[in-house]
Scaffold this active site. Structure first.
Site, PDB file in Angstrom:
ATOM      1  N   PHE A   1       0.853  -1.182   0.000  1.00  0.00           N
ATOM      2  CA  PHE A   1       0.000   0.000   0.000  1.00  0.00           C
ATOM      3  C   PHE A   1       0.896   1.241   0.000  1.00  0.00           C
ATOM      4  O   PHE A   1       1.775   1.379   0.845  1.00  0.00           O
ATOM      5  CB  PHE A   1      -0.900  -0.054   1.238  1.00  0.00           C
ATOM      6  N   CYS A   2       0.669   2.154  -0.952  1.00  0.00           N
ATOM      7  CA  CYS A   2       1.401   3.413  -1.047  1.00  0.00           C
ATOM      8  C   CYS A   2       2.899   3.133  -1.167  1.00  0.00           C
ATOM      9  O   CYS A   2       3.315   2.336  -1.993  1.00  0.00           O
ATOM     10  CB  CYS A   2       1.061   4.304   0.146  1.00  0.00           C
ATOM     11  N   ILE A   3       3.742   3.738  -0.339  1.00  0.00           N
ATOM     12  CA  ILE A   3       5.173   3.472  -0.412  1.00  0.00           C
ATOM     13  C   ILE A   3       5.474   2.016  -0.086  1.00  0.00           C
ATOM     14  O   ILE A   3       6.492   1.474  -0.512  1.00  0.00           O
ATOM     15  CB  ILE A   3       5.966   4.427   0.514  1.00  0.00           C
TER      16      ILE A   3
END
Length: 489
Positions: free
Chosen positions: A223-225
């Site tokens: 998720f995300c980074i």
């Protein structure tokens, strides 16, 4: 260029002088934007100036000052000045915290009423704990699911409350879920770099999960980074001749950093070089500073309403689990942060085969041949959805792309029971625009579509084991563990 939202619809603003003040503010903003539009600047410089101008115009909004906010003045009169006293108390309390309060922090406690899915920590090192969640079904898929959340925030955005927990949903769908709980690093971990997060974080978590589950592969989610870290880790594994992932799910994550939205406007060579000089060899990127940057992207949502309601009107913020999480700052090691800035936001090297060397090997995302599910949110201001779509061209396996409504967080955390929003599905196309033109809109959450896709890669069902961990990795402590409870210093 964006026009900020304005709070001039309250009846108190109908008085002539107040209405004139409001109109003057709007006209000033319009004139300044017109001047900027006509300035002989390149597109990037103009966008940078537009961002700075918006911060100034937002701050100058007459609603943000006691002397020119009639609602705040009326509240002071009605309360005999009590609202001003309470506002001053809230202001001083926030000064002590070093941030603007957006939620009643006393209403929540990690492990008590957020991050409550049952489980155990089954591994820990200097950088992370690995949580194994307890099964809630009699049988589970043979292959486990390893979740890599963003290290820039606490993991419990994926496990806020039972009703909106992606973790609980995956467990209920018959998956043995392992989740990385990143350490909220202190000066003692200020030497850690990107390679540590890839090797001792993501790859170690996958190895431990596979050993406990007794499988050669695991399903993976970033998720995300966390998705950028996951892509990097699987590319490192591929360079070593290893294929530990049965599938890859990326949620609002960037692999190609061609267009990073307004965040990218803040990153240039001078900025990165300055960070490298100050913390590139050791030190911390403070979570509080990162939180301020993200809040500035949406100042009219995440800064000024709390200034006005709190400091001017004396109203304490309500209890809101999402905003409690948003205020739970997380530090990053300086070397890790600087590597990330330079190789992704500044130079966009991750997308290039061999463009980066990680854990001692040149990485090539195209060597990740596991099937992939890439999700993006249409109104995401942190990971523009078309940038997330660009990742479909980089991976080597069969890839599916799904676009959800709303933003970076609300689009992801959209449980089916709420029956909210919609999502789009469709066959991959040459570019994001062509994909959307032919995509089909479907009402409701994207979670069931993902669950159906994931089940096809999760193996047959076996009896769920009720004892966490294994002989080699016994349970250490109950979930959510110590690391997620640590506050940023």
């Amino acid at each position: 260029m964006t026009i900020p939202s304005t709070p001039f619809d309250a009846s108190a603003w109908l008085q002539a002088w107040q209405q004139g003040l409001a109109q003057s503010h709007l006209q000033f903003g319009a004139v300044m934007r017109q001047a900027l539009e006509a300035a002989p600047l390149d597109a990037r410089s103009k966008a940078q100036m537009d961002f700075a101008l918006r911060q100034v115009i937002d701050a100058m909004n007459p609603a943000n000052s006691l002397a020119t906010n009639p609602e705040a003045m009326q509240a002071a009169l009605d309360s005999g000045g009590t609202s001003l006293v309470e506002g001053a108390r809230l202001f001083l309390a926030d000064v002590a915290k070093g941030r603007i309060s957006m939620s009643d922090d006393e209403a929540f406690e990690v492990g008590r009423n957020v991050a409550t899915s049952p489980g155990n920590v089954v591994f820990e090192n200097e950088l992370m704990q690995l949580v194994q969640y307890a099964p809630s079904t009699a049988k589970v898929h043979r292959r486990p699911l390893v979740i890599v959340p963003p290290c820039i925030n606490k993991f419990y955005i994926l496990d806020l409350q039972p009703a909106n927990s992606l973790v609980a949903y995956a467990v209920a769908e018959g998956h043995t879920v392992f989740l990385v709980s990143w350490r909220n690093v202190s000066e003692a971990q200020g030497h850690l770099g990107w390679d540590d997060y890839v090797g001792e974080g993501v790859l170690k978590a996958i190895d431990v999960a596979r050993e406990i589950a007794g499988t050669d592969k695991a399903n993976t989610l970033g998720f995300c980074i966390g998705g950028t870290l996951l892509g990097s880790a699987l590319a490192v594994a591929a360079a070593r001749g290893e294929k530990p992932a049965a599938s890859v799910t990326l949620l609002t994550a960037m692999l190609d950093f061609s267009d990073t939205g307004e965040l990218g406007l803040m990153v240039d060579e001078a900025m990165v070089a300055s960070r490298e000089a100050s913390i590139g060899r050791g030190g911390l990127m403070k979570g509080r500073e990162l939180a301020t940057v993200f809040a500035a992207l949406r100042a009219n949502d995440l800064i000024w309403p709390y200034v006005v309601n709190g400091y001017l009107k004396g109203k304490a913020p309500a209890a809101f689990d999402l905003l409690f999480w948003n205020g739970d700052d997380t530090n990053l090691p300086g070397p890790m942060y600087c590597w990330y800035l330079r190789h992704t936001y500044l130079e966009n090297k991750l997308r290039e085969p061999g463009g980066t060397v990680q854990c001692g090997v040149p990485v090539d995302l195209s060597r990740i041949d596991a099937p992939a599910f890439i999700y993006a949110s249409r109104d995401d201001h942190i990971v523009p959805w078309k940038t997330a779509y660009a990742g479909t061209r980089l991976l080597g396996g069969e890839t599916r792309f799904v676009l959800g409504a709303s933003g970076h967080i609300a689009g992801v955390i959209n449980p089916p029971a709420k029956n909210r929003r919609n999502h789009w599905v469709g066959d991959l196309a040459a570019d994001a625009g062509a994909w959307f033109d032919n995509a089909q809109s479907i009402d409701g959450s994207w979670w069931p579509a993902w669950s159906q896709w994931l089940a096809a890669h999760a193996g047959s069902k076996v009896a769920a084991r009720r004892v966490p961990g294994s002989a080699g990795f016994p349970a250490i402590e109950p979930a959510p563990g110590r690391y997620v409870k640590a506050k940023a210093a």
